[in-house]
Write a protein that holds these residues in place. Structure first.
Motif, PDB file in Angstrom:
ATOM      1  N   ASN A   4     -42.915  21.622 -23.217  1.00 12.81           N
ATOM      2  CA  ASN A   4     -41.887  20.866 -22.624  1.00 12.81           C
ATOM      3  C   ASN A   4     -42.190  20.822 -21.380  1.00 12.81           C
ATOM      4  N   LYS A   5     -41.985  19.410 -20.795  1.00 13.20           N
ATOM      5  CA  LYS A   5     -42.479  19.141 -19.517  1.00 13.20           C
ATOM      6  C   LYS A   5     -41.291  19.212 -18.525  1.00 13.20           C
ATOM      7  N   TYR A   6     -40.125  19.580 -19.235  1.00  9.13           N
ATOM      8  CA  TYR A   6     -39.016  19.710 -18.206  1.00  9.13           C
ATOM      9  C   TYR A   6     -38.852  21.107 -17.759  1.00  9.13           C
ATOM     10  N   PHE A   7     -38.630  21.288 -16.439  1.00  4.48           N
ATOM     11  CA  PHE A   7     -38.166  22.904 -16.107  1.00  4.48           C
ATOM     12  C   PHE A   7     -36.728  22.949 -15.680  1.00  4.48           C
TER      13      PHE A   7
ATOM     14  N   GLY B  31     -47.028  14.704 -14.828  1.00  6.79           N
ATOM     15  CA  GLY B  31     -46.900  15.958 -14.450  1.00  6.79           C
ATOM     16  C   GLY B  31     -45.452  16.525 -14.940  1.00  6.79           C
ATOM     17  N   GLU B  32     -45.187  17.892 -14.517  1.00  5.78           N
ATOM     18  CA  GLU B  32     -43.853  18.454 -14.768  1.00  5.78           C
ATOM     19  C   GLU B  32     -42.543  17.702 -14.329  1.00  5.78           C
ATOM     20  N   LEU B  33     -41.644  17.364 -15.085  1.00 13.03           N
ATOM     21  CA  LEU B  33     -40.526  16.788 -14.358  1.00 13.03           C
ATOM     22  C   LEU B  33     -39.370  17.858 -14.355  1.00 13.03           C
ATOM     23  N   PRO B  34     -38.308  17.771 -13.477  1.00 11.48           N
ATOM     24  CA  PRO B  34     -37.181  18.661 -13.296  1.00 11.48           C
ATOM     25  C   PRO B  34     -36.200  18.355 -14.148  1.00 11.48           C
ATOM     26  N   SER B  35     -35.258  19.001 -14.134  1.00 13.25           N
ATOM     27  CA  SER B  35     -34.080  18.691 -15.110  1.00 13.25           C
ATOM     28  C   SER B  35     -33.348  17.331 -14.938  1.00 13.25           C
TER      29      SER B  35
END
Length: 90
Positions: free
Chosen positions: A2-5, A64-68
């Motif tokens: 999952n890319k979302y944090f 890259g990683e995406l925020p909420s």
């Protein structure tokens, strides 16, 4: 994976805006160029559809990683608000 944090520190919002703004440079350049070819209302609609598409399908535009979703919405809206302000004053 999952890319979302879940969250982001407030001091990282600026860096995230810079990152996303940079990743959207090609799209923003295309939108700015299209402004010459379209009536103002159609161009504005195109910009709003692009913003909506990014928010609905961020993996297609951003790396890259995406925020909420809430933070992503805030940052993408800030990037587009600045883009519109800059383009419309030209």
């Amino acid at each position: 994976m999952n890319k979302y944090f879940i969250s982001i520190e407030p001091e990282d919002i600026y860096r995230l805006k810079q990152k996303i703004d940079g990743q959207l440079d090609d799209l923003k350049e295309m939108l700015e160029h299209k402004r010459q070819d379209l009536p103002e209302a159609e161009w504005t609609d195109l910009v709003h559809r692009a913003r909506k598409s990014i928010l609905e399908h961020p993996d297609q535009y951003l790396e890259g990683e995406l925020p909420s979703a809430d933070i992503l919405s805030y940052v993408v809206n800030a990037v587009f608000d600045k883009f519109l302000k800059d383009v419309l004053k030209k």
